[in-house]
Design a protein around this motif. Sequence first.
Motif, short mmCIF file in Angstrom:
data_model
loop_
_atom_site.label_atom_id
_atom_site.label_comp_id
_atom_site.label_asym_id
_atom_site.label_seq_id
_atom_site.Cartn_x
_atom_site.Cartn_y
_atom_site.Cartn_z
N ALA A 98 7.84 79.24 43.04
CA ALA A 98 7.36 80.61 42.48
C ALA A 98 6.17 80.94 42.91
O ALA A 98 4.95 80.69 43.09
N TYR A 99 5.99 82.00 43.57
CA TYR A 99 4.71 82.90 43.68
C TYR A 99 4.47 83.90 43.27
O TYR A 99 5.30 84.93 42.58
N ALA A 100 3.14 84.26 43.16
CA ALA A 100 2.98 85.38 42.12
C ALA A 100 2.05 86.65 43.00
O ALA A 100 1.82 87.51 42.06
N ASP A 101 3.22 86.86 44.21
CA ASP A 101 2.74 87.97 45.06
C ASP A 101 3.30 89.84 44.21
O ASP A 101 4.58 89.32 42.76
N LEU A 102 2.71 90.67 44.06
CA LEU A 102 3.14 91.96 42.83
C LEU A 102 3.47 93.26 43.37
O LEU A 102 4.32 93.50 43.02
N TYR A 103 3.31 93.23 45.19
CA TYR A 103 4.15 94.32 46.16
C TYR A 103 4.02 94.48 47.42
O TYR A 103 4.48 94.69 48.03
N LEU A 104 3.45 93.04 47.77
CA LEU A 104 3.17 92.95 49.36
C LEU A 104 4.67 93.08 50.38
O LEU A 104 4.33 91.54 50.22
N GLU A 105 5.00 94.05 50.77
CA GLU A 105 6.60 93.46 51.60
C GLU A 105 6.70 92.85 52.43
O GLU A 105 6.96 91.42 52.44
N ASP A 106 5.25 92.40 53.43
CA ASP A 106 5.43 91.97 54.25
C ASP A 106 4.95 90.51 54.00
O ASP A 106 5.06 90.21 54.48
N ILE A 107 3.99 90.03 52.67
CA ILE A 107 3.99 89.06 52.35
C ILE A 107 5.15 88.47 52.75
O ILE A 107 5.35 87.03 52.32
N LYS A 108 5.74 89.24 51.08
CA LYS A 108 7.14 88.65 50.47
C LYS A 108 8.59 88.28 51.52
O LYS A 108 9.01 87.19 51.84
N HIS A 109 8.40 89.12 52.62
CA HIS A 109 9.42 88.47 53.65
C HIS A 109 8.66 87.44 54.52
O HIS A 109 9.99 86.54 54.46
N PHE A 110 7.63 87.13 54.88
CA PHE A 110 6.73 85.94 55.17
C PHE A 110 7.56 84.56 54.74
O PHE A 110 7.98 83.65 54.98
N ASP A 112 9.89 84.87 51.65
CA ASP A 112 11.21 84.68 52.29
C ASP A 112 11.67 83.46 53.76
O ASP A 112 12.74 82.86 53.04
N SER A 113 11.06 84.31 53.83
CA SER A 113 11.65 83.44 55.67
C SER A 113 11.29 82.51 56.14
O SER A 113 12.18 81.47 55.74
N LEU A 114 10.14 81.92 55.06
CA LEU A 114 10.10 80.25 55.06
C LEU A 114 10.38 79.13 53.83
O LEU A 114 10.86 78.32 55.19
N VAL A 115 10.40 80.29 53.63
CA VAL A 115 11.05 78.94 52.46
C VAL A 115 12.72 78.94 52.62
O VAL A 115 13.38 78.04 52.36
N GLN A 116 13.31 79.95 53.20
CA GLN A 116 14.93 79.64 54.03
C GLN A 116 14.87 78.51 54.91
O GLN A 116 15.79 78.56 54.68
N ARG A 117 14.03 78.67 56.15
CA ARG A 117 14.25 78.14 56.93
C ARG A 117 14.27 76.72 56.47
O ARG A 117 14.23 75.46 56.83
N LEU A 118 13.11 76.67 55.37
CA LEU A 118 12.67 74.72 55.10
C LEU A 118 13.73 74.47 54.08
O LEU A 118 13.70 73.50 53.75
N GLY A 119 15.04 75.61 53.71
CA GLY A 119 15.77 75.09 52.39
C GLY A 119 15.67 74.67 51.51
O GLY A 119 16.43 74.41 50.40
N MET A 120 14.59 76.40 50.92
CA MET A 120 14.06 76.17 49.52
C MET A 120 14.49 77.65 48.90
O MET A 120 14.90 78.20 49.27
N ASN A 121 14.53 77.90 47.78
CA ASN A 121 14.59 79.64 46.96
C ASN A 121 12.84 80.00 46.41
O ASN A 121 12.37 79.22 46.43
N ALA A 122 12.82 81.15 46.22
CA ALA A 122 11.36 81.98 46.55
C ALA A 122 12.00 82.95 45.42
O ALA A 122 12.56 83.63 45.36
N ILE A 123 11.00 82.39 43.89
CA ILE A 123 11.03 83.46 42.79
C ILE A 123 9.66 84.05 42.70
O ILE A 123 9.05 83.68 43.39
N TYR A 124 9.43 85.18 41.98
CA TYR A 124 8.61 86.22 41.87
C TYR A 124 8.63 86.87 40.34
O TYR A 124 9.00 87.89 40.15
N PRO A 125 7.71 86.70 39.68
CA PRO A 125 7.61 86.25 38.42
C PRO A 125 6.66 87.74 37.96
O PRO A 125 7.44 88.84 37.14
N LEU A 126 5.94 87.95 38.82
CA LEU A 126 5.00 89.25 38.85
C LEU A 126 5.59 90.44 39.70
O LEU A 126 4.91 91.99 39.92
#
Length: 220
Positions: A98-110, A112-126
């Motif tokens: 879980a990441y606490a990002d709020l709206y920066l699309e480039d950070i979220k993309h980074f 998402d790409s990272l965890v996908q490559r490493l076989g994980m998933n990401a969620i963003y509660p905020l």
Amino acid sequence: MKEVIVSWSGGKDSAYALSQLLESKDYKVKGLLSTTSEDTGRLPVHEVNRDLLRAQAESLDLPLFEVKLPAEADNITYEQALSGQFNKFKSVGIDTIAYADLYLEDIKHFRDSLVQRLGMNAIYPLWKKDTMAAAVGFLEAGFQAVVTTIDSQKLPDKLTGEIFSKDFVQSLPGNVDPCGENGEFHTFVFDGPIFNHKIEFETGNHFKTMNGRFIHCELK
């Protein structure tokens, strides 16, 4: 319930995201994940000492998983270090961060790409939560935080070491995000409804990084 690890900076957004997950019926928080510098012993950018991160985790009654990075680690080194820890999570059935990002699309993309490559998933509660609402909600929930870092190109140096409060938020210039989402400032949370006890600390000297652009307040 989905088991999840929370990416942990020790700051207000991380704490607020954690509080949302702790209240959720869909997720069970199994620990916190922080990266620290082998050279300084601090969390990069926020520059909070690892001992304070550990104190937070102890008060939250959650394990802290610490990934230590060499000085000036590049993205490849960062990914390799995280990969080892992620593999440990997956070995016990945990595949979500879980990441606490709020709206920066480039950070979220980074991320998402990272965890996908490493076989994980990401969620963003905020994610996409109004940042003023997030700042006010954090304070009204009873959290307390101190400003550890400011970008001197965006804010006055004197604000480093100040308490994050409604007065602080209301005093921010119009071009500064109320949550500091663009890196204008960072915080350390020392008390709140999810903590079992207050984190005791003292403010120390101010110091600079990034050729003097970022001003930090030492917390002891």
